[in-house]
Design a protein around this motif. Structure first.
Motif, PDB file in Angstrom:
ATOM      1  N   MET A 154       0.843  -1.195   0.000  1.00  0.00           N
ATOM      2  CA  MET A 154       0.000   0.000   0.000  1.00  0.00           C
ATOM      3  C   MET A 154       0.881   1.249   0.000  1.00  0.00           C
ATOM      4  SD  MET A 154      -1.039   2.517   2.244  1.00  0.00           S
ATOM      5  CE  MET A 154      -0.858   1.968   3.917  1.00  0.00           C
ATOM      6  N   VAL A 155       0.482   2.229  -0.792  1.00  0.00           N
ATOM      7  CA  VAL A 155       1.144   3.535  -0.735  1.00  0.00           C
ATOM      8  C   VAL A 155       0.068   4.581  -0.477  1.00  0.00           C
ATOM      9  CG1 VAL A 155       3.071   2.916  -2.248  1.00  0.00           C
ATOM     10  CG2 VAL A 155       0.975   3.801  -3.261  1.00  0.00           C
ATOM     11  N   ARG A 156       0.455   5.694   0.162  1.00  0.00           N
ATOM     12  CA  ARG A 156      -0.565   6.686   0.522  1.00  0.00           C
ATOM     13  C   ARG A 156      -0.364   7.974  -0.267  1.00  0.00           C
ATOM     14  NH1 ARG A 156      -0.089   6.483   5.751  1.00  0.00           N
ATOM     15  NH2 ARG A 156      -1.726   4.974   6.140  1.00  0.00           N
ATOM     16  N   VAL A 157      -1.471   8.550  -0.685  1.00  0.00           N
ATOM     17  CA  VAL A 157      -1.435   9.791  -1.477  1.00  0.00           C
ATOM     18  C   VAL A 157      -1.164  10.977  -0.549  1.00  0.00           C
ATOM     19  CG1 VAL A 157      -2.820  11.340  -2.928  1.00  0.00           C
ATOM     20  CG2 VAL A 157      -3.035   8.846  -3.179  1.00  0.00           C
ATOM     21  N   ALA A 158      -0.186  11.795  -0.952  1.00  0.00           N
ATOM     22  CA  ALA A 158       0.097  13.005  -0.169  1.00  0.00           C
ATOM     23  C   ALA A 158      -0.628  14.205  -0.757  1.00  0.00           C
ATOM     24  CB  ALA A 158       1.598  13.288  -0.145  1.00  0.00           C
ATOM     25  N   ARG A 159      -0.725  14.235  -2.076  1.00  0.00           N
ATOM     26  CA  ARG A 159      -1.292  15.419  -2.732  1.00  0.00           C
ATOM     27  C   ARG A 159      -1.894  15.014  -4.074  1.00  0.00           C
ATOM     28  NH1 ARG A 159       0.609  20.273  -5.206  1.00  0.00           N
ATOM     29  NH2 ARG A 159       2.473  19.228  -5.945  1.00  0.00           N
ATOM     30  N   VAL A 160      -2.963  15.698  -4.424  1.00  0.00           N
ATOM     31  CA  VAL A 160      -3.574  15.464  -5.739  1.00  0.00           C
ATOM     32  C   VAL A 160      -3.535  16.775  -6.505  1.00  0.00           C
ATOM     33  CG1 VAL A 160      -5.742  14.928  -6.905  1.00  0.00           C
ATOM     34  CG2 VAL A 160      -5.048  13.608  -4.910  1.00  0.00           C
ATOM     35  N   LEU A 161      -3.060  16.727  -7.729  1.00  0.00           N
ATOM     36  CA  LEU A 161      -2.940  17.956  -8.511  1.00  0.00           C
ATOM     37  C   LEU A 161      -4.315  18.439  -8.967  1.00  0.00           C
ATOM     38  CD1 LEU A 161       0.166  17.215 -10.753  1.00  0.00           C
ATOM     39  CD2 LEU A 161       0.065  18.407  -8.569  1.00  0.00           C
ATOM     40  N   PRO A 162      -4.530  19.767  -8.927  1.00  0.00           N
ATOM     41  CA  PRO A 162      -5.813  20.292  -9.382  1.00  0.00           C
ATOM     42  C   PRO A 162      -6.077  19.941 -10.853  1.00  0.00           C
ATOM     43  CG  PRO A 162      -4.331  22.059  -8.578  1.00  0.00           C
ATOM     44  CD  PRO A 162      -3.578  20.777  -8.505  1.00  0.00           C
ATOM     45  N   ASP A 163      -7.311  19.716 -11.170  1.00  0.00           N
ATOM     46  CA  ASP A 163      -7.758  19.425 -12.547  1.00  0.00           C
ATOM     47  C   ASP A 163      -7.128  18.163 -13.121  1.00  0.00           C
ATOM     48  OD1 ASP A 163      -9.193  21.830 -12.478  1.00  0.00           O
ATOM     49  OD2 ASP A 163      -7.422  22.948 -13.127  1.00  0.00           O
ATOM     50  N   SER A 164      -6.676  17.273 -12.268  1.00  0.00           N
ATOM     51  CA  SER A 164      -6.049  16.042 -12.767  1.00  0.00           C
ATOM     52  C   SER A 164      -7.081  14.914 -12.831  1.00  0.00           C
ATOM     53  CB  SER A 164      -4.901  15.631 -11.842  1.00  0.00           C
ATOM     54  OG  SER A 164      -5.412  15.342 -10.555  1.00  0.00           O
ATOM     55  N   ILE A 165      -6.668  13.807 -13.445  1.00  0.00           N
ATOM     56  CA  ILE A 165      -7.535  12.621 -13.491  1.00  0.00           C
ATOM     57  C   ILE A 165      -7.859  12.172 -12.067  1.00  0.00           C
ATOM     58  CG2 ILE A 165      -7.612  10.189 -14.162  1.00  0.00           C
ATOM     59  CD1 ILE A 165      -5.753  10.889 -16.505  1.00  0.00           C
ATOM     60  N   ALA A 166      -6.853  12.176 -11.209  1.00  0.00           N
ATOM     61  CA  ALA A 166      -7.059  11.718  -9.824  1.00  0.00           C
ATOM     62  C   ALA A 166      -8.094  12.575  -9.108  1.00  0.00           C
ATOM     63  CB  ALA A 166      -5.724  11.750  -9.071  1.00  0.00           C
ATOM     64  N   GLU A 167      -8.039  13.885  -9.314  1.00  0.00           N
ATOM     65  CA  GLU A 167      -9.013  14.759  -8.645  1.00  0.00           C
ATOM     66  C   GLU A 167     -10.426  14.475  -9.158  1.00  0.00           C
ATOM     67  OE1 GLU A 167      -8.816  19.326  -7.410  1.00  0.00           O
ATOM     68  OE2 GLU A 167      -9.489  19.068  -9.472  1.00  0.00           O
ATOM     69  N   GLU A 168     -10.510  14.304 -10.458  1.00  0.00           N
ATOM     70  CA  GLU A 168     -11.805  14.014 -11.065  1.00  0.00           C
ATOM     71  C   GLU A 168     -12.426  12.730 -10.487  1.00  0.00           C
ATOM     72  OE1 GLU A 168     -12.865  13.253 -15.575  1.00  0.00           O
ATOM     73  OE2 GLU A 168     -11.547  14.991 -15.301  1.00  0.00           O
ATOM     74  N   LEU A 169     -11.555  11.746 -10.193  1.00  0.00           N
ATOM     75  CA  LEU A 169     -12.039  10.468  -9.665  1.00  0.00           C
ATOM     76  C   LEU A 169     -12.408  10.540  -8.187  1.00  0.00           C
ATOM     77  CD1 LEU A 169      -9.398   8.100 -11.298  1.00  0.00           C
ATOM     78  CD2 LEU A 169     -11.840   8.155 -11.818  1.00  0.00           C
ATOM     79  N   GLY A 170     -11.968  11.603  -7.519  1.00  0.00           N
ATOM     80  CA  GLY A 170     -12.258  11.722  -6.084  1.00  0.00           C
ATOM     81  C   GLY A 170     -11.135  11.191  -5.202  1.00  0.00           C
ATOM     82  N   ILE A 171      -9.986  10.905  -5.805  1.00  0.00           N
ATOM     83  CA  ILE A 171      -8.827  10.513  -4.987  1.00  0.00           C
ATOM     84  C   ILE A 171      -8.356  11.749  -4.232  1.00  0.00           C
ATOM     85  CG2 ILE A 171      -6.422   9.699  -5.091  1.00  0.00           C
ATOM     86  CD1 ILE A 171      -7.228   8.040  -7.544  1.00  0.00           C
ATOM     87  N   ALA A 172      -8.057  11.572  -2.955  1.00  0.00           N
ATOM     88  CA  ALA A 172      -7.697  12.728  -2.133  1.00  0.00           C
ATOM     89  C   ALA A 172      -6.451  12.413  -1.321  1.00  0.00           C
ATOM     90  CB  ALA A 172      -8.848  13.053  -1.186  1.00  0.00           C
ATOM     91  N   ALA A 173      -5.879  13.462  -0.719  1.00  0.00           N
ATOM     92  CA  ALA A 173      -4.747  13.237   0.182  1.00  0.00           C
ATOM     93  C   ALA A 173      -5.189  12.262   1.266  1.00  0.00           C
ATOM     94  CB  ALA A 173      -4.304  14.560   0.794  1.00  0.00           C
ATOM     95  N   GLY A 174      -4.372  11.269   1.552  1.00  0.00           N
ATOM     96  CA  GLY A 174      -4.730  10.264   2.564  1.00  0.00           C
ATOM     97  C   GLY A 174      -5.298   8.996   1.960  1.00  0.00           C
ATOM     98  N   THR A 175      -5.701   9.026   0.683  1.00  0.00           N
ATOM     99  CA  THR A 175      -6.193   7.807   0.033  1.00  0.00           C
ATOM    100  C   THR A 175      -5.065   6.781  -0.030  1.00  0.00           C
ATOM    101  OG1 THR A 175      -7.768   9.023  -1.343  1.00  0.00           O
ATOM    102  CG2 THR A 175      -7.111   6.840  -2.135  1.00  0.00           C
ATOM    103  N   GLU A 176      -5.405   5.532   0.325  1.00  0.00           N
ATOM    104  CA  GLU A 176      -4.406   4.458   0.232  1.00  0.00           C
ATOM    105  C   GLU A 176      -4.593   3.727  -1.090  1.00  0.00           C
ATOM    106  OE1 GLU A 176      -4.270   3.604   5.040  1.00  0.00           O
ATOM    107  OE2 GLU A 176      -5.189   2.131   3.700  1.00  0.00           O
ATOM    108  N   LEU A 177      -3.536   3.630  -1.849  1.00  0.00           N
ATOM    109  CA  LEU A 177      -3.571   2.915  -3.124  1.00  0.00           C
ATOM    110  C   LEU A 177      -3.038   1.515  -2.855  1.00  0.00           C
ATOM    111  CD1 LEU A 177      -2.069   5.837  -5.240  1.00  0.00           C
ATOM    112  CD2 LEU A 177      -4.485   5.222  -5.018  1.00  0.00           C
ATOM    113  N   ILE A 178      -3.889   0.515  -3.091  1.00  0.00           N
ATOM    114  CA  ILE A 178      -3.566  -0.847  -2.652  1.00  0.00           C
ATOM    115  C   ILE A 178      -2.973  -1.697  -3.768  1.00  0.00           C
ATOM    116  CG2 ILE A 178      -4.570  -2.967  -1.685  1.00  0.00           C
ATOM    117  CD1 ILE A 178      -6.761  -1.023  -0.487  1.00  0.00           C
ATOM    118  N   SER A 179      -3.584  -1.637  -4.940  1.00  0.00           N
ATOM    119  CA  SER A 179      -3.062  -2.447  -6.050  1.00  0.00           C
ATOM    120  C   SER A 179      -3.366  -1.768  -7.379  1.00  0.00           C
ATOM    121  CB  SER A 179      -3.654  -3.856  -6.021  1.00  0.00           C
ATOM    122  OG  SER A 179      -5.027  -3.802  -6.390  1.00  0.00           O
ATOM    123  N   VAL A 180      -2.616  -2.165  -8.385  1.00  0.00           N
ATOM    124  CA  VAL A 180      -2.854  -1.694  -9.752  1.00  0.00           C
ATOM    125  C   VAL A 180      -2.882  -2.922 -10.645  1.00  0.00           C
ATOM    126  CG1 VAL A 180      -1.875  -0.449 -11.712  1.00  0.00           C
ATOM    127  CG2 VAL A 180      -1.773   0.569  -9.442  1.00  0.00           C
TER     128      VAL A 180
END
Ligand code: SF4
Length: 428
Positions: free
Chosen positions: A1-27
């Motif tokens: 698991m890795v944790r998100v520190a920051r999401v760039l404005p107007d990015s794909i991640a922001e659009e998806l609702g990924i936020a600081a603190g989100t844990e990314l478990i697998s790809v």
């Protein structure tokens, strides 16, 4: 698991609702263990990302990424892999007490070697790490070899369990990995025949070893573990002769010098430093290999475009090591700008007189030499003394130092950077 520190404005991640603190478990079904997994596994355009939001909700994102578009996620800094060695010459062991905590971290991390060019010994590399290096093609790696002779290396790293470096490098080389290697030389331990054997072994690895650096052991007055000899002028001259023999051969057979002595060796031996052409693409400049030649050529190339600053009196603060090399550079800058330059040589109060590198001066040293200099127009200090947050090693902030001094002060890497960006505004 890795944790998100920051999401760039107007990015794909922001659009998806990924936020600081989100844990990314697998790809795409593969677990994420660190930033490398994320970097490589999330490079595909079609992604299924398993994540856990800060409120505990688990989500599966199906992402179809337009070509070239970033996801826009910055991860929390990784846990650095710690060093399992205990080299007598370790610079961290030679730090004074009382500095900020992260300066005492002894990292030995192949991931940082690939990402940032940090040297790693590969002593703590396990089978699964080798597999990752090969799968992700982490190349080139920066490797602290010190000695290829296994017994000598155990002594140098003060670690009886170090793997055989020749076997490690050979295996990685077969998988297409390339290396920039360094030998930190302790007189009597890994010079002479041991160095010869090391250079021969690295040479035998062919194209896999892109460069080799020979660097003298660097000690401070706090290097409490060290029991060896220190490097003197004779030992430095002998090392440079050994390096020259190998670089002559490399130049003839490979068309490049391949092995380089550090600038410090030339200064210790009292020899002229080679010109910029000697260093090819300056692949080990961060290791003090060719820094002076690079500075000289950057100054020479930039002189033509400098603004006139007649009447200005500019102090240049540096350490003792660079002081002898400065006068010709300052004469050239004087001729180009009309300004008068004064060289101020400061001693590192933190490390003591044996450390003469300009980059290890601290805020207090600079304050000491400039506090009463109302007569100057401005001063230039080595930019290497500051970290990314513009803090000196002694925790003094650059802005705090600047407001406490009677003249404007500017960090500069090569003088030309200062004249290009600040000089006209200051002179106006
Ligand atoms: S490998 Fe040696 S010099 Fe490097 S951090 Fe570890 S102990 Fe210090």
């Amino acid at each position: 698991m890795v944790r998100v520190a920051r999401v760039l404005p107007d990015s794909i991640a922001e659009e998806l609702g990924i936020a600081a603190g989100t844990e990314l478990i697998s790809v795409n079904g593969r677990d994420l263990h660190d930033f490398l997994d994320w970097e490589f596994l999330a490079a595909d355009d079609e992604l299924i990302v398993e994540a856990r939001q800060p409120d505990g909700e688990e989500i599966l994102y199906e992402i179809s990424r337009p070509e070239g578009e970033q996801l826009g996620v910055t991860l929390e800094p990784p846990n650095v892999r710690r060093c399992a060695n205990r080299c007598e010459f370790c610079f961290i062991e030679g730090l004074p007490t009382g500095l900020r905590r992260n300066l005492y971290i002894r990292d030995d991390d192949y991931r940082l070697s690939f990402t940032y060019g940090n040297f790693a010994t590969l002593s703590n590399v396990k089978e699964k790490d080798i597999a990752r290096i090969l799968e992700y093609r982490l190349s080139p790696l920066y490797v602290s070899v010190h000695a290829t002779n296994w017994e000598a290396r155990k002594v140098l790293l003060n670690n009886p369990r170090v793997p055989n470096i020749v076997e490690q490098l050979s295996r990685l080389a077969e998988g297409g990995i390339r290396f920039h290697c360094q030998m930190v030389v302790v007189p009597g331990l890994n010079d002479g025949k041991v160095l010869e054997e090391s250079l021969q072994d690295l040479w035998n690895l062919g194209d896999a070893v892109l460069s080799a650096a020979v660097v003298p052991v660097g000690l401070t007055q706090f290097s409490h573990l060290y029991t060896g000899k220190s490097m003197d002028a004779n030992a430095a001259a002998t090392l440079l002769d050994d390096v020259a023999r190998w670089s002559d051969r490399a130049s003839r057979e490979r068309g490049e010098n391949w092995v380089y002595g550090s600038d410090e060796l030339y200064l210790l031996a009292g020899r002229d430093l080679p010109p910029a052409e000697h260093y090819g693409d300056f692949s080990q400049i961060e290791n003090g290999i060719g820094s002076v030649a690079s500075l000289r050529s950057r100054v020479a190339d930039g002189l033509e475009d400098l603004p006139r600053m007649d009447g200005s009196r500019i102090a240049v603060v540096t350490g003792k090591a660079m002081a002898v090399l400065m006068p010709p550079l300052l004469d050239a800058l004087h001729d180009a700008t009309g300004a008068e330059f004064e060289l101020i040589v400061a001693e590192s109060s933190l490390f003591g007189p044996t450390i003469t590198t300009a980059g290890l001066l601290v805020g207090a040293d600079i304050r000491r030499v400039l506090a009463d200099r109302h007569d100057l127009t401005m001063a230039l200090i080595p930019a290497e003394t500051l970290n990314d947050d513009r803090i000196f090693l002694d925790d003094i902030a650059f802005d705090e130092l600047r407001t406490s001094l009677p003249i404007p002060v500017f960090p500069s890497y090569d003088f030309i950077d200062f004249f290009a960006s600040e000089a006209e505004a200051v002179a106006a």
